[in-house]
Write a protein that holds these residues in place. Structure first.
Motif: not given
Length: 633
Positions: A308, A310-311, A413-415, A423, A455-458, A486
């Motif tokens: 998933r 992070q957007e 992760i996503n807040g 993870y 995917f750790l980085k927004p 995405y």
């Protein structure tokens, strides 16, 4: 009669076993695709067949006189010498004199040495008496068929050409069984198409491991799958296997569910108390013990990767724009007069031959590298996450966990807070595997780890440079789904044709002379749109004539006439006009509103784009032909 028979083979480097009592027979002419999850033991199995490893238990039988040859997954660092020498050494000990003779002959062509002349004479005598000249011809023939130069240094070749040389070394013995471990790794699209046709036209037996689903679909007549130490055989092509495999897994789940329900009922019965134990049936107790043992032996399927992204906050409508971009490297034009517009949500594939400049184009588009000429304009609020093709961002000496966490046990992760081990489980790293050094991971595991870091980085822009190498088919499908969902923008370099077909909305294609052309859709769409007369599925090149770089059919006596000189002078302006018209057309096609108009209008504009591409191709060819004649005179 079977060429190779494998019976009750077991092998392990701990528990559970990699190969747990497997059986297989390989017959003449079969093209077998070996598949399985990363780390399931596929490469180990091939090494067993080739004799590089011995099983802990069981037998592997080869038909008398059977010749096998193969290509490893990774190009060994220890190989050096000319292409001729590397290929010749595939013939074994008897080829050493031949390889040395060729090396000395090449040295003598540049520098005469009495000692070398004497050694050459000795080797010539050895070759005269040992059928060496026939072997020499065999090596020359295979080098010619593979479109290689025997005098080039192996260590100076690209990764794709090195794999082609290793294939030539394997084929020079004319093996009965060819064993290939990830043969398409580091090959560009033309090389993959060439290899497909070469192997399709070869009537000998083939066993190959690949993550390339299109390659697998085109070649395999039989699929064997290595799963939880067991080998299953499917006498069908890959597409049929996918359907049957899913049905088999569903049946396995239902059977396990029925078994577990029955065992639960028996466990309830055995715990009913003293009265039940006095009257219980001893046969029923023994049956329950047997059921418990079966559950203990049951090896669970490896879990599914859960990715998933992070957007970050949305970018503006415009993400990046290139106008009249050119890039030179050591006086060689890599990119010429390139223009494109990337809008929010676009998923752009970049394809082309090895060394064409795909990674360079990525770096220019993202602003990491300045163009030699032209303008790159970026939109606002861009937050870019980059997947590194060469894995330079992994510290090989640190553990998997340390490469992710930088010393922290808790990740955001996503807040939400998550433990790093939890993870990593999403990417199929067990707690034990999370604490191992990166350098012992397989190629697929390293790619999964890079994806975990990515995917750790927004982000709202994903830049992926060859993300598919070494990933198993199931992980590839999950990555495809993530990219499709995405909401940001994706720039993707890949040689995986099915991946491109399934993900990208447009492609930037390096098509020679620094030209990068843009097409709507993925790989198959490019093939259908491009205007080349040559078949994209490139055939095996045999004894290709060499013309020293001169256009075919030209002679030094030919001169340009008056009209031809006028035509040559006018062609650059004509090409500029065509490219300007093509650029305007592509800008219209890049507008999301373009596809909302009536279908006839869309078709008309796409046909116009195709006509422009043909006109440009013809103009460039004519210009190059006339310029070559003018230069010769």
């Amino acid at each position: 009669m079977a060429l190779i028979s494998i019976k009750n083979v077991r092998l392990g480097f701990g528990t559970p076993l990699l190969l747990d009592g497997i059986n297989l027979q390989i017959g003449p002419g079969e093209k077998i695709g070996l598949i399985g999850r990363n780390g399931s033991g596929k490469s180990t199995f091939v090494k067993l067949i080739q004799g590089d490893l011995l099983p802990d238990q069981g037998n592997i039988w080869h038909r008398k006189g059977l010749k096998t040859a193969g290509i490893p997954q990774d190009v060994p660092d220890t190989i050096s010498g000319t292409v001729f020498t590397v290929v010749a050494l595939g013939l074994g000990e008897k080829s050493r004199a031949l390889a040395e003779y060729q090396e000395i002959s090449q040295t003598l062509s540049n520098h005469v040495s009495p000692d070398l002349l004497e050694r050459q004479a000795q080797l010539q005598q050895i070759l005269d008496t040992s059928d060496g000249w026939r072997l020499h011809q065999d090596v020359e023939d295979i080098i010619s068929r593979m479109d290689l130069s025997g005098t080039e240094k192996f260590e100076n070749l690209s990764a794709g050409l090195k794999r082609r040389v290793l294939l030539a070394r394997a084929l020079v013995t004319d093996p009965d069984v060819l064993l290939l471990d990830e043969p398409t790794n580091h090959l560009d699209l033309d090389a993959i198409a060439w290899l497909e046709n070469f192997l399709l036209n070869r009537d000998k037996t083939l066993l190959f491991i690949t993550h390339d689903r299109m390659f697998l679909s085109k070649l395999a007549t039989r699929i064997i799958e290595l799963d939880r130490g067991q080998l299953s055989s499917w006498s069908c092509d890959y597409r049929t296997y996918i359907k049957r495999r899913q049905e088999s897994l569903e049946a396995e789940d239902k059977q396990n569910a029925r078994f577990d329900k029955k065992r639960s009922k028996e466990e309830t019965w055995i715990r009913q108390g003293i009265k039940a134990r006095r009257t219980r049936n001893e046969g029923r107790v023994r049956a329950l013990k047997k059921m418990r043992a079966e559950v203990k032996k049951r090896r669970q399927r490896l879990g599914t990767v859960r990715m998933r992204a992070q957007e970050a906050q949305r970018t503006g409508r415009l993400v990046m724009e290139a106008r009249k971009v050119e890039f030179f490297f050591e006086n060689r034009m890599i990119i010429r007069d390139f223009a494109t517009t990337v809008m929010r949500g676009d998923k752009v594939g970049i394809i082309g031959p090895n060394g064409a400049g795909k990674t360079t184009l990525l770096r220019i588009l993202t602003g990491e590298l300045a163009p030699s000429n032209g303008v790159i304009r970026h939109g606002v609020k861009l937050e870019t996450a980059y997947f590194d093709q060469l894995r330079a961002k992994l510290d090989e000496n640190k553990t998997v966990q340390e490469n992710i966490s930088n010393g922290n046990d808790i990740l955001m992760i996503n807040g939400a807070k998550r433990h790093v081990i939890s993870y990593l489980k999403d990417f199929l790293f067990s707690p034990e595997r999370s604490r191992t050094p990166v350098h012992i991971l397989s190629g697929g595991e390293k790619n999964r780890l890079l994806l975990a870091r990515l995917f750790l980085k927004p982000s709202n822009v994903l830049v992926l440079d060859e993300p598919t190498n070494d990933l198993d088919a199931e992980t590839l499908e999950i990555l495809e789904e993530l990219l499709l969902e995405y909401k940001g923008t994706v720039l993707l370099v890949s040689h995986d044709r099915m991946f491109l077909n399934n993900v990208v909305t447009s492609t930037l294609v390096f098509e020679g002379n620094g030209r990068v052309n843009e097409y709507v859709g993925g790989y198959d769409d490019w093939i259908s749109q491009r205007s080349r007369d040559v078949d994209p599925e490139i055939k095996i090149k045999k004894d290709r004539p060499r013309n020293n770089g001169k256009p075919s059919g030209l002679s030094q006596s030919k001169k340009l006439g008056y009209m031809e000189k006028r035509e040559l002078e006018a062609l650059p302006r004509r090409i500029e006009e065509l490219e300007s018209e093509q650029k305007d057309l592509y800008e219209k096609m890049a507008d999301p509103e373009f596809y909302k108009q009536k279908g006839a209008g869309v078709i008309q504009i796409r046909e116009k784009a195709s006509q422009l591409e043909k006109a440009l191709e013809s103009a460039y060819e004519r210009w190059e032909t006339l310029e070559a004649i003018d230069t010769l005179n």
